[in-house]
Enzyme design. Structure first.
Site, PDB file in Angstrom:
ATOM      1  N   ARG A 157      -8.159   1.118  10.454  1.00 59.45           N
ATOM      2  CA  ARG A 157      -7.699  -0.238  10.760  1.00 59.45           C
ATOM      3  C   ARG A 157      -8.779  -1.070  11.435  1.00 59.45           C
ATOM      4  NH1 ARG A 157      -2.177   0.372   9.440  1.00 59.45           N
ATOM      5  NH2 ARG A 157      -0.906  -1.174  10.474  1.00 59.45           N
ATOM      6  N   ARG A 196      11.762  -6.300   4.152  1.00 65.44           N
ATOM      7  CA  ARG A 196      11.580  -4.874   3.893  1.00 65.44           C
ATOM      8  C   ARG A 196      12.681  -4.022   4.525  1.00 65.44           C
ATOM      9  NH1 ARG A 196       5.712  -2.451   4.598  1.00 65.44           N
ATOM     10  NH2 ARG A 196       5.974  -2.805   6.821  1.00 65.44           N
ATOM     11  N   LYS A 231       0.833  -1.210   0.000  1.00 62.57           N
ATOM     12  CA  LYS A 231       0.000   0.000   0.000  1.00 62.57           C
ATOM     13  C   LYS A 231       0.869   1.262   0.000  1.00 62.57           C
ATOM     14  CE  LYS A 231      -2.097  -0.774   3.927  1.00 62.57           C
ATOM     15  NZ  LYS A 231      -1.446  -2.019   4.361  1.00 62.57           N
ATOM     16  N   ARG A 267      12.501  -1.792  10.008  1.00 65.91           N
ATOM     17  CA  ARG A 267      11.608  -1.306  11.055  1.00 65.91           C
ATOM     18  C   ARG A 267      11.574  -2.278  12.227  1.00 65.91           C
ATOM     19  NH1 ARG A 267       6.112   0.129   7.941  1.00 65.91           N
ATOM     20  NH2 ARG A 267       5.334  -0.871   9.838  1.00 65.91           N
ATOM     21  N   ARG A 316       1.000  -8.772  13.863  1.00 65.48           N
ATOM     22  CA  ARG A 316       0.375  -7.749  13.016  1.00 65.48           C
ATOM     23  C   ARG A 316      -0.563  -8.387  12.002  1.00 65.48           C
ATOM     24  NH1 ARG A 316       5.233  -4.987  10.493  1.00 65.48           N
ATOM     25  NH2 ARG A 316       3.716  -3.656   9.456  1.00 65.48           N
TER      26      ARG A 316
END
Ligand code: AMP
Length: 215
Positions: free
Chosen positions: A88, A127, A13, A160, A171
């Site tokens: 969310r 990532r 996203k 991160r 998550r």
């Protein structure tokens, strides 16, 4: 465009939002980025948020809603906005609707970026983000030319804190339980569009633009 991006963590996203910003100049409002900035600045809000983010849980609605409202009221959002990572849960979606109606800038689309569940883990653990310019990479799929260094600005790349394996599992669980039901919420309003988020980033972007009727 007045857009909500839907999709699991790792669906891409943020990457697609950044490309929309580049091409159309519409501001991206990423609650994850706003929260990380507050954490980095060490504000009281940031300290509260970090407690939840480190566990992979959602930050309380009261924190996030105030932040989004303040951002939407800024002048640049008059020409449109791209909400990324927000809402969310259903409470956030309902509050957002009320807020936007009052501001006379209701959503025009909710675009879902769909990626098979099994791919998400690799995407998230791989990532890396540039500290300086925010450009994102993936060490498995779209590695930088030189390890740990941004191709665009030579900035340092980092992982991160919440992209570590245990936090990622949490998550994804939170996403399934609380965020995935928003597909239904926006379907009932008749504004859902979807694209497959698998494959080449530019090809996905072309599909995104087509779905949104942009050229
Ligand atoms: P993201 O970068 O969107 O994956 O967000 C990273 C983390 O920030 C999430 O795991 C949550 O802890 C927190 N967060 C981001 N957006 C929201 C939101 N809309 N509501 C609650 N927590 C959020």
């Amino acid at each position: 465009m007045r857009l909500v991006l839907l999709g699991a963590p790792g669906a891409g996203k943020g990457t697609q939002a950044k490309k929309l910003v580049e091409k159309y100049g519409t501001p991206q409002i990423s609650t994850g980025d706003l929260l990380r900035a507050a954490v980095a600045a060490g504000t009281p809000l940031g300290k509260e948020a970090k407690f939840y983010m480190d566990k992979g849980e959602l930050v309380p609605d009261s924190v996030v809603l105030g932040m989004v409202e303040a951002r939407l009221k800024q002048d640049d959002c008059k020409k449109g906005y791209i909400l990324d990572g927000f809402p969310r849960n259903t409470k956030q979606a309902e509050t957002l609707d009320n807020m936007l109606t009052a501001m006379n800038m209701a959503l025009t689309s909710a675009l879902s970026v769909d990626v098979p569940f099994d791919d998400l883990m690799k995407r998230l653990t791989g990532r890396r983000t540039c500290k300086a310019c925010g450009q994102m990479y993936n060490i498995y799929f779209s590695a930088p030319k030189k390890e740990g260094v941004c191709d665009k600005c030579n900035g340092e790349l980092f992982q991160r804190d919440d992209d570590k394996e245990e936090t990622i599992k949490k998550r994804l669980e939170v996403y399934n339980a609380q965020t995935a039901p928003l597909m239904d919420y926006y379907s009932k309003k008749g504004i859902v569009k979807s694209v497959s988020g698998t494959g080449n980033i530019d090809e996905i972007f072309n599909k995104v633009c087509k779905e949104l009727g942009l050229n």
